[in-house]
Design a protein around this motif. Structure first.
Motif, short mmCIF file in Angstrom:
data_model
loop_
_atom_site.label_atom_id
_atom_site.label_comp_id
_atom_site.label_asym_id
_atom_site.label_seq_id
_atom_site.Cartn_x
_atom_site.Cartn_y
_atom_site.Cartn_z
N LYS A 112 -1.52 2.30 -8.28
CA LYS A 112 -0.77 2.85 -9.41
C LYS A 112 -0.80 4.37 -9.46
N GLU A 113 -1.71 4.99 -8.72
CA GLU A 113 -1.79 6.45 -8.74
C GLU A 113 -0.58 7.07 -8.06
N GLN A 114 -0.19 8.24 -8.52
CA GLN A 114 0.98 8.92 -7.96
C GLN A 114 0.55 9.81 -6.80
N PRO A 115 1.07 9.57 -5.59
CA PRO A 115 0.72 10.41 -4.46
C PRO A 115 1.40 11.77 -4.56
N GLN A 116 0.96 12.71 -3.72
CA GLN A 116 1.57 14.02 -3.70
C GLN A 116 3.03 13.92 -3.26
N ALA A 117 3.85 14.81 -3.82
CA ALA A 117 5.27 14.79 -3.48
C ALA A 117 5.47 15.12 -2.01
N ALA A 118 6.33 14.38 -1.36
CA ALA A 118 6.60 14.60 0.05
C ALA A 118 7.68 15.67 0.22
N GLN A 119 7.72 16.28 1.40
CA GLN A 119 8.77 17.24 1.70
C GLN A 119 10.11 16.53 1.82
N PRO A 120 11.22 17.20 1.45
CA PRO A 120 12.53 16.57 1.55
C PRO A 120 12.80 16.08 2.97
N LEU A 121 13.34 14.89 3.09
CA LEU A 121 13.62 14.31 4.40
C LEU A 121 15.07 14.52 4.77
N ALA A 122 15.32 14.48 6.06
CA ALA A 122 16.68 14.68 6.54
C ALA A 122 17.53 13.47 6.19
N ALA A 123 18.86 13.69 6.28
CA ALA A 123 19.78 12.59 5.99
C ALA A 123 19.72 11.56 7.10
N GLY A 124 20.37 10.44 6.89
CA GLY A 124 20.39 9.40 7.91
C GLY A 124 19.33 8.35 7.65
N ALA A 125 18.74 7.88 8.75
CA ALA A 125 17.76 6.79 8.65
C ALA A 125 16.53 7.21 7.85
N ALA A 126 16.20 8.52 7.84
CA ALA A 126 15.03 8.96 7.10
C ALA A 126 15.18 8.76 5.60
N ILE A 127 16.42 8.65 5.12
CA ILE A 127 16.64 8.37 3.70
C ILE A 127 16.04 7.02 3.33
N GLU A 128 16.00 6.12 4.28
CA GLU A 128 15.37 4.82 4.04
C GLU A 128 13.93 5.00 3.58
N LEU A 129 13.24 5.97 4.19
CA LEU A 129 11.84 6.19 3.86
C LEU A 129 11.68 6.66 2.42
N THR A 172 13.73 6.10 -0.08
CA THR A 172 14.06 4.98 -0.97
C THR A 172 12.92 3.97 -1.01
N TYR A 173 12.40 3.66 0.15
CA TYR A 173 11.31 2.69 0.26
C TYR A 173 10.06 3.16 -0.49
N LEU A 174 9.67 4.43 -0.27
CA LEU A 174 8.47 4.96 -0.92
C LEU A 174 8.68 5.19 -2.41
N GLY A 175 9.93 5.33 -2.81
CA GLY A 175 10.21 5.55 -4.22
C GLY A 175 10.05 4.31 -5.08
N GLU A 176 10.01 3.15 -4.45
CA GLU A 176 9.84 1.90 -5.17
C GLU A 176 8.35 1.59 -5.34
N ALA A 177 8.01 0.90 -6.41
CA ALA A 177 6.62 0.57 -6.69
C ALA A 177 6.07 -0.37 -5.61
N PRO A 178 4.78 -0.26 -5.28
CA PRO A 178 4.19 -1.17 -4.30
C PRO A 178 4.26 -2.62 -4.77
N CYS A 179 4.28 -3.52 -3.81
CA CYS A 179 4.29 -4.95 -4.13
C CYS A 179 2.90 -5.40 -4.56
N TYR A 220 0.80 -1.21 0.00
CA TYR A 220 0.00 0.00 0.00
C TYR A 220 0.85 1.28 0.00
N LYS A 221 1.83 1.34 0.91
CA LYS A 221 2.68 2.53 1.08
C LYS A 221 1.82 3.77 1.30
N ASP A 222 2.08 4.85 0.53
CA ASP A 222 1.33 6.10 0.74
C ASP A 222 0.28 6.34 -0.33
N HIS A 223 -0.20 5.30 -0.99
CA HIS A 223 -1.12 5.46 -2.11
C HIS A 223 -2.59 5.48 -1.70
#
Length: 247
Positions: free
Chosen positions: A147-164, A166-173, A83-86
């Motif tokens: 398949k719909e494109q969600p609204q663009a998120a605000q830039p996230l801080a470096a570190g562990a938040a980069i995981e988010l 990367t994760y959201l940038g990939e297509a849902p399973c 599902y992610k943020d869709h």
């Protein structure tokens, strides 16, 4: 009558889906979103049934009005790779991601502060496994929203938040995939997210499965086996519920 039955078919299918043993809290928001979209659709067969659909739509919105503001639901939904943020409304998707980002940052700080203690006493990492199931007529709506494109998120801080990011940038399973197996396989790529996923995806959708367990006890403890100890009854119940997954 046929139109009435057709209107209630999605409710029946979702009820079966969320009553399954592997239904998670992350299924709540997508299920509500799909129901709302189906009830909002106008078809040629709606003549004479618009009031009925409007009443059902109002009831669904009223009953589930607060699910997108409850961290248990919106964080588990984002961390479900199907599902992610869709499946959020436009206003709550960014708020949900911001809340998850804050939890990521808090966990990262806690891990950094406790790194010395963790080195002396490493914690165990256990991941549950589950098997996903699918519904029939609802699949198209689920796939359309995914398949719909969600609204663009605000830039996230470096570190562990980069995981988010990367994760959201990939297509849902696929909806046939298991979110728990996904995180078991990707805990190296997303170590911090995997820990949060283990916390939130452990919650079931409802109490149906636990109620089934109580009902199963009546088939184990009866008048012919009324001397079973609680410990042995518990072991038999465990074997009954898990045997189908291993044999």
């Amino acid at each position: 009558m046929e139109t009435t039955v057709a209107i209630f078919v999605p409710f029946e299918e979702l009820t079966k889906k969320v009553s399954s043993y592997d239904a998670l809290a992350s299924d709540v928001i997508p299920a509500v979103t799909v129901l709302v979209r189906l009830l909002n659709r106008e078809t040629d067969e709606d003549h004479g049934f618009k009031t009925m659909k409007a009443t059902l739509l109002a009831a669904v919105k009223k009953r589930f009005s607060d699910v997108e503001t409850d961290p248990q639901y919106f964080i588990s939904t984002i961390l479900d790779p199907r599902y992610k943020d869709h499946f959020f409304s436009n206003n709550t998707a960014s708020e949900a991601k911001l809340h998850l980002k804050q939890e990521l940052q808090m966990m990262s700080r806690a891990e950094a502060e406790g790194s010395r203690a963790e080195a002396a006493e490493p914690s165990a990492k256990l991941f549950l496994k589950a098997q996903a199931s699918t519904s029939s007529s609802l699949d198209t709506v689920f796939d359309d929203i995914a398949k719909e494109q969600p609204q663009a998120a605000q830039p996230l801080a470096a570190g562990a938040a980069i995981e988010l990011n990367t994760y959201l940038g990939e297509a849902p399973c696929s909806r046939e995939d298991s979110p728990l197996k996904y995180w078991g396989a990707n805990k190296i790529r997303f170590p911090t997210l995997a820990k949060i996923a283990r916390k939130y995806l452990s919650a079931p959708f409802s109490s149906v499965e636990s109620e089934r367990l109580f009902s199963s006890v009546s088939h184990i403890i009866d008048e012919n086996r009324n001397s079973l100890t609680a410990d042995n009854a518990e072991k038999l119940l465990f074997l009954k519920k898990t045997a189908t997954h291993f044999f």
